[in-house]
Design an enzyme around this catalytic site. Structure first.
Site, mmCIF file in Angstrom:
data_model
loop_
_atom_site.group_PDB
_atom_site.id
_atom_site.type_symbol
_atom_site.label_atom_id
_atom_site.label_comp_id
_atom_site.label_asym_id
_atom_site.label_seq_id
_atom_site.Cartn_x
_atom_site.Cartn_y
_atom_site.Cartn_z
ATOM 1 N N ASN A 9 0.651 -1.327 0.331
ATOM 2 C CA ASN A 9 0.220 0.041 -0.119
ATOM 3 C C ASN A 9 0.913 1.174 0.173
ATOM 4 O O ASN A 9 1.813 1.508 1.041
ATOM 5 C CB ASN A 9 -0.531 -0.264 1.704
ATOM 6 C CG ASN A 9 -1.818 1.052 1.420
ATOM 7 O OD1 ASN A 9 -2.124 1.971 0.529
ATOM 8 N ND2 ASN A 9 -2.607 1.101 2.721
ATOM 9 N N TRP A 10 1.194 2.054 -1.133
ATOM 10 C CA TRP A 10 1.917 2.974 -1.344
ATOM 11 C C TRP A 10 1.074 4.283 -0.244
ATOM 12 O O TRP A 10 2.089 5.623 -0.798
ATOM 13 C CB TRP A 10 2.003 2.914 -3.089
ATOM 14 C CG TRP A 10 3.498 1.799 -3.289
ATOM 15 C CD1 TRP A 10 3.208 0.485 -2.894
ATOM 16 C CD2 TRP A 10 3.059 2.131 -4.886
ATOM 17 N NE1 TRP A 10 4.036 0.073 -3.898
ATOM 18 C CE2 TRP A 10 3.814 0.787 -5.045
ATOM 19 C CE3 TRP A 10 3.526 2.777 -6.101
ATOM 20 C CZ2 TRP A 10 4.566 0.487 -6.014
ATOM 21 C CZ3 TRP A 10 3.850 2.378 -6.936
ATOM 22 C CH2 TRP A 10 4.583 1.318 -6.743
ATOM 23 N N LYS A 11 0.266 4.398 -0.529
ATOM 24 C CA LYS A 11 -0.404 5.538 0.965
ATOM 25 C C LYS A 11 -0.891 6.933 0.140
ATOM 26 O O LYS A 11 -0.485 6.448 -1.674
ATOM 27 C CB LYS A 11 -0.260 5.416 2.318
ATOM 28 C CG LYS A 11 -0.334 4.379 2.896
ATOM 29 C CD LYS A 11 -0.210 4.410 4.585
ATOM 30 C CE LYS A 11 -0.611 3.119 4.249
ATOM 31 N NZ LYS A 11 -0.132 2.534 6.435
ATOM 32 N N HIS A 95 -9.388 0.620 5.514
ATOM 33 C CA HIS A 95 -8.351 0.868 5.417
ATOM 34 C C HIS A 95 -8.516 2.001 6.635
ATOM 35 O O HIS A 95 -9.179 2.850 6.683
ATOM 36 C CB HIS A 95 -7.352 1.642 4.621
ATOM 37 C CG HIS A 95 -5.140 1.638 5.354
ATOM 38 N ND1 HIS A 95 -5.634 2.861 5.871
ATOM 39 C CD2 HIS A 95 -4.903 1.114 5.298
ATOM 40 C CE1 HIS A 95 -3.998 2.116 6.981
ATOM 41 N NE2 HIS A 95 -3.717 1.386 6.017
ATOM 42 N N GLU A 97 -7.302 4.482 8.017
ATOM 43 C CA GLU A 97 -6.778 5.449 7.069
ATOM 44 C C GLU A 97 -8.120 6.170 6.696
ATOM 45 O O GLU A 97 -8.735 7.020 7.323
ATOM 46 C CB GLU A 97 -5.639 5.835 6.977
ATOM 47 C CG GLU A 97 -4.720 5.739 7.914
ATOM 48 C CD GLU A 97 -3.050 5.287 7.237
ATOM 49 O OE1 GLU A 97 -2.634 4.887 5.231
ATOM 50 O OE2 GLU A 97 -2.146 4.713 7.355
ATOM 51 N N GLU A 167 -4.763 -5.460 10.701
ATOM 52 C CA GLU A 167 -3.899 -4.525 10.687
ATOM 53 C C GLU A 167 -4.507 -3.851 11.845
ATOM 54 O O GLU A 167 -4.711 -3.005 12.086
ATOM 55 C CB GLU A 167 -3.961 -3.274 10.018
ATOM 56 C CG GLU A 167 -3.879 -3.212 8.103
ATOM 57 C CD GLU A 167 -3.276 -2.647 7.571
ATOM 58 O OE1 GLU A 167 -2.195 -3.302 6.919
ATOM 59 O OE2 GLU A 167 -3.933 -1.833 6.995
ATOM 60 N N GLY A 173 2.409 1.655 11.164
ATOM 61 C CA GLY A 173 3.398 3.410 11.321
ATOM 62 C C GLY A 173 4.176 3.869 12.556
ATOM 63 O O GLY A 173 4.482 4.954 11.871
ATOM 64 N N SER A 212 3.532 -2.310 9.965
ATOM 65 C CA SER A 212 4.986 -2.129 10.692
ATOM 66 C C SER A 212 5.905 -3.647 10.144
ATOM 67 O O SER A 212 6.734 -4.165 10.809
ATOM 68 C CB SER A 212 5.372 -1.975 11.835
ATOM 69 O OG SER A 212 4.581 -1.274 12.152
ATOM 70 N N GLY A 233 3.020 -1.275 4.453
ATOM 71 C CA GLY A 233 2.875 0.025 4.363
ATOM 72 C C GLY A 233 4.114 1.077 3.714
ATOM 73 O O GLY A 233 4.913 0.667 2.719
ATOM 74 N N GLY A 234 4.705 1.265 4.750
ATOM 75 C CA GLY A 234 6.328 1.963 4.722
ATOM 76 C C GLY A 234 7.116 1.110 3.618
ATOM 77 O O GLY A 234 8.589 1.630 3.011
HETATM 78 P P1 13P Z 1 2.887 0.300 8.106
HETATM 79 O O1 13P Z 1 3.773 -1.136 7.070
HETATM 80 O O2 13P Z 1 3.543 1.370 7.720
HETATM 81 O O3 13P Z 1 2.913 0.084 9.169
HETATM 82 O O4 13P Z 1 1.407 0.807 7.348
HETATM 83 C C1 13P Z 1 0.279 -1.146 7.156
HETATM 84 C C2 13P Z 1 -0.331 -0.017 6.264
HETATM 85 O O5 13P Z 1 -1.432 0.455 6.787
HETATM 86 C C3 13P Z 1 -0.943 -1.441 4.973
HETATM 87 O O6 13P Z 1 -2.470 -0.944 4.597
#
Ligand code: 13P
Length: 251
Positions: A9-11, A95, A97, A167, A173, A212, A233-234
């Site tokens: 997920n590149w957000k 998600h 977020e 998640e 994050g 993470s 994510g990251g």
């Molecule tokens: P991180 O891997 O940056 O913690 O993010 C997880 C995430 O929200 C994937 O959708």
């Protein structure tokens, strides 16, 4: 056996040219992986470039959200149908977020899952508790409520094709990854919850862990019996890290 599924997920990162470069690097680095389903989720804006780059590759394209409606006066929204025509195969829905920052309620998430089926996108339904909810011992109650609303109105055959991403919000994050055993416990709860459907559903549904995940902790998480993949994510923005996670899933 469920096929491992790793999605990045590149957000809100990577404008089209940068997204294209990352897709190209991943395509080269992962070309020989056959045992894992792989997808990346760029921003809407970068989807055309990334979809063109990854056509005829082993990496699928996901979006990070879909509109509930097909078309109309919905400023700022993009429908599942439009995304499908742009080359998207998977949609991340619900998600945390989106839930926390953009008002996606359980009911809206359910409608978005419906929109995915209407358009022919494979849904990745995100669920997970916040830190206060975990501290109050409510993680199973919260996840059950999110599953109930997210999967409402689907047939068993449809539910059998959904991917669930567990998640925990406190692990997103934050660098604070759930331990493999902590994650596996909730995954086992989710699989048990799916037991209300005919048995093929719980057998087939893939449950990803997200929060993470990195190259260095992926193997421990993915070795758990109920963890079928990861939503990253990251670390999905780093070729080295994402490739390491996919290779950990390939075993
Ligand atoms: P991180 O891997 O940056 O913690 O993010 C997880 C995430 O929200 C994937 O959708």
């Amino acid at each position: 056996m469920r096929r491992p599924f790793i999605a990045g997920n590149w957000k809100m990162h990577k404008a089209p040219a940068e997204a294209d470069a990352l897709a190209e690097a991943l395509k080269r680095a992962l070309a020989d992986v056959t045992a894992v389903d792989i997808a990346v989720a760029p921003t809407f804006l970068a989807i055309p470039a990334v979809a063109a780059r990854l056509r005829h590759s082993n990496i699928g394209v996901a979006c990070q959200n879909v509109a509930v409606e097909i078309q109309g006066a919905y400023t700022g929204e993009v429908s599942a149908e439009m995304l499908k025509t742009a080359g998207v195969q998977y949609a991340i829905v619900g998600h945390s977020e989106r839930r926390q920052l953009f008002g996606d309620t359980d009911a809206i998430v359910g409608k978005k899952v419906q929109a995915c089926f209407r358009a022919g996108l494979a849904a990745i339904l995100c669920v997970g508790e916040t830190l206060p909810e975990r501290e109050a011992g409510q993680e199973e109650t919260v996840v059950a409520r999110q599953l109930e609303a997210g999967l409402a109105g689907l047939s068993a055959d449809q539910v059998g094709t959904v991917t669930i991403a567990y998640e925990p919000v406190w692990a997103i994050g934050t660098g604070k990854v759930a331990s493999p055993a902590q994650a596996n416990d909730v995954h086992a709860f989710i699989r048990g919850w799916l037991g209300r459907y005919p048995s093929f559903v719980a057998r087939n549904v893939r449950i990803q862990y997200g929060g993470s995940v990195k190259g260095s902790n992926a193997a421990g998480l993915l070795s758990q019996p109920e963890i079928d993949g990861a939503l990253v994510g990251g670390a999905a923005l780093s070729v080295e890290d994402f490739v390491a996670i996919v290779k950990a899933a390939a075993g």
